[in-house]
Design an enzyme around this catalytic site. Structure first.
Site, PDB file in Angstrom:
ATOM      1  CE  LYS A 114      59.141  -2.139  53.815  1.00  0.00           C
ATOM      2  NZ  LYS A 114      58.162  -1.370  54.590  1.00  0.00           N
ATOM      3  CE  LYS A 197      65.096  -3.557  57.755  1.00  0.00           C
ATOM      4  NZ  LYS A 197      64.470  -2.269  57.824  1.00  0.00           N
ATOM      5  CE  LYS A 200      57.442  -2.961  62.359  1.00  0.00           C
ATOM      6  NZ  LYS A 200      57.186  -1.646  62.957  1.00  0.00           N
TER       7      LYS A 200
HETATM    8  P1  AMP Z   1      59.961  -0.044  61.599  1.00  0.00           P
HETATM    9  O1  AMP Z   1      60.005  -1.409  62.195  1.00  0.00           O
HETATM   10  O2  AMP Z   1      60.390  -0.063  60.165  1.00  0.00           O
HETATM   11  O3  AMP Z   1      58.685   0.699  61.834  1.00  0.00           O
HETATM   12  O4  AMP Z   1      61.099   0.783  62.336  1.00  0.00           O
HETATM   13  C1  AMP Z   1      60.900   1.500  63.524  1.00  0.00           C
HETATM   14  C2  AMP Z   1      62.232   1.951  64.094  1.00  0.00           C
HETATM   15  O5  AMP Z   1      63.025   0.815  64.476  1.00  0.00           O
HETATM   16  C3  AMP Z   1      63.102   2.747  63.104  1.00  0.00           C
HETATM   17  O6  AMP Z   1      63.792   3.758  63.810  1.00  0.00           O
HETATM   18  C4  AMP Z   1      64.058   1.728  62.580  1.00  0.00           C
HETATM   19  O7  AMP Z   1      65.254   2.294  62.134  1.00  0.00           O
HETATM   20  C5  AMP Z   1      64.285   0.862  63.810  1.00  0.00           C
HETATM   21  N1  AMP Z   1      64.654  -0.499  63.423  1.00  0.00           N
HETATM   22  C6  AMP Z   1      63.912  -1.365  62.688  1.00  0.00           C
HETATM   23  N2  AMP Z   1      64.570  -2.537  62.512  1.00  0.00           N
HETATM   24  C7  AMP Z   1      65.762  -2.400  63.159  1.00  0.00           C
HETATM   25  C8  AMP Z   1      66.882  -3.271  63.359  1.00  0.00           C
HETATM   26  N3  AMP Z   1      66.911  -4.497  62.849  1.00  0.00           N
HETATM   27  N4  AMP Z   1      67.923  -2.798  64.084  1.00  0.00           N
HETATM   28  C9  AMP Z   1      67.901  -1.553  64.606  1.00  0.00           C
HETATM   29  N5  AMP Z   1      66.875  -0.686  64.450  1.00  0.00           N
HETATM   30  C10 AMP Z   1      65.815  -1.103  63.744  1.00  0.00           C
END
Ligand code: AMP
Ligand code: TRP
Length: 330
Positions: A114, A197, A200
């Site tokens: 990041k 990956k 968001k």
């Molecule tokens: P975040 O979007 O970073 O707030 O992530 C929230 C949750 O979603 C965390 O448990 C991440 O590990 C999971 N997560 C985010 N992106 C992915 C993805 N591409 N595949 C699987 N899990 C994800």
């Protein structure tokens, strides 16, 4: 007395929640909530480690709360709350900051990625410290299990290191938590670039399917998803795009990937995409509709979050007091 083992997890209220968040985290939370004592947090203090527009942040916080509930998190069974409403998260972070080391935070790959994007010099100190805040989230509740996607594994390792170090320096205080990472769905890849990956923060709309996307948008995004060379439908390292589509299919239907491969043995990529689009539409539509209903009644959502924060504060306060005492701050 604590009888059931505790679970803690959270999602940041930034950007649009997508299939990766659903399959890697939310779906798993819903599946285990009967078995444990659960704390599901909207980690708004993590969201502000990169600049956020206050108006948008405010509405995203409610949106994430609504998506939690619409996905099947039941506030009677799980404590649902906002991180910023329980000040102990920030307070324990400071204590843990004084236990964490500069070197180990510098090795966190998410920070390196990041920070590299915007230039490390201008990354916020909060972004650098983000894993310590995450450790505080988990340790405050003495959670045993942390259901997350694969990308959080390194942060969980740091949490375990900090818990062990604190216990070693000041006496047994924190439970050393374990990551709970699923085999299917823990790492959903971007639709336009299957080696990255699904994220968001991606500026490319077509790279992710948002939980709140309309059916036609879902169909278009799946239709345009990148595929691999060749025509065989198999999950393998040289077919990252098809592997990802199979993972999404398997994650949503519960059908093991080898079974899906068998079903599509004499079919083409187009057939798989067409069926997958319907699987995704069917899986997400009820969640989207229920989310919209919940968002129509923001007062009820706010009440659920406030009641959750009150329950969370009770546990958090007692753990923080214990940490203070151990360190000689009582
Ligand atoms: P975040 O979007 O970073 O707030 O992530 C929230 C949750 O979603 C965390 O448990 C991440 O590990 C999971 N997560 C985010 N992106 C992915 C993805 N591409 N595949 C699987 N899990 C994800
Ligand atoms: N850092 C996690 C992510 O971006 C979100 C998070 C913050 C979290 N605190 C947590 C996840 C505690 C699990 C437990 O995905």
């Amino acid at each position: 007395m604590q009888t059931r083992r505790r679970v803690f997890s959270g999602i940041q209220p930034s950007g649009n929640l997508h299939l990766g968040n659903y399959l890697g985290a939310l779906k798993n939370w819903v599946g285990i909530q009967e078995r444990y004592e659960n704390y599901f947090c909207i980690v708004d203090l993590h969201a502000i480690t990169v600049p956020q527009d206050p108006k948008i942040l405010r509405s995203k916080i409610r949106e994430v709360a609504a998506i939690y509930l619409a996905s099947g998190i039941d506030p009677e069974k799980s404590v649902v709350f906002r991180q910023s409403r329980v000040p102990e998260h920030a307070e324990l972070t400071w204590l843990l900051n004084c236990v964490a080391r500069f070197g180990e935070l510098s090795r966190m790959t998410q920070f390196k990625d990041k920070a590299q994007k915007g230039g490390a010099e201008s990354a916020s100190v909060g972004l650098y410290d983000y894993p310590v805040l995450m450790a505080a989230d988990i340790l405050l509740y003495n959670a045993h299990l942390v259901p997350v996607g694969e990308d959080q594994r390194q942060h969980l390792e740091l949490t375990r290191t900090l818990a062990r170090r604190f216990n070693h320096l000041y006496g047994e205080t924190f439970v050393v938590p374990e990551a709970m990472i699923l085999k299917t769905g823990a790492r959903i890849m971007a639709l336009d670039e299957p080696t990255a990956k699904m994220s968001k923060s991606s500026p490319v709309q077509g790279s992710y399917v948002a939980i709140l996307d309309e059916p036609d948008t879902v169909r278009r995004k799946i239709r345009r998803a990148k595929t691999d060379s060749g025509s065989e439908i198999t999950a393998s390292p040289d077919k990252p795009a098809i592997t990802n589509l199979l993972d999404i299919y398997g994650g949503l239907t519960g059908v093991p990937v080898p079974e899906i491969e068998k079903q599509y043995r004499s079919k083409g990529y187009g057939d798989l995409k067409k069926d997958l689009a319907e699987v995704v539409v069917e899986g997400l539509s009820p969640i989207r509709d229920r989310t919209r209903e919940l968002l129509d009644n923001p007062r009820e959502l706010d009440e659920i979050l406030e009641a959750g924060a009150e329950r969370a504060r009770e546990v958090a306060r007692s753990t923080l007091h214990e940490a203070w005492t151990r360190m000689g701050l009582d």
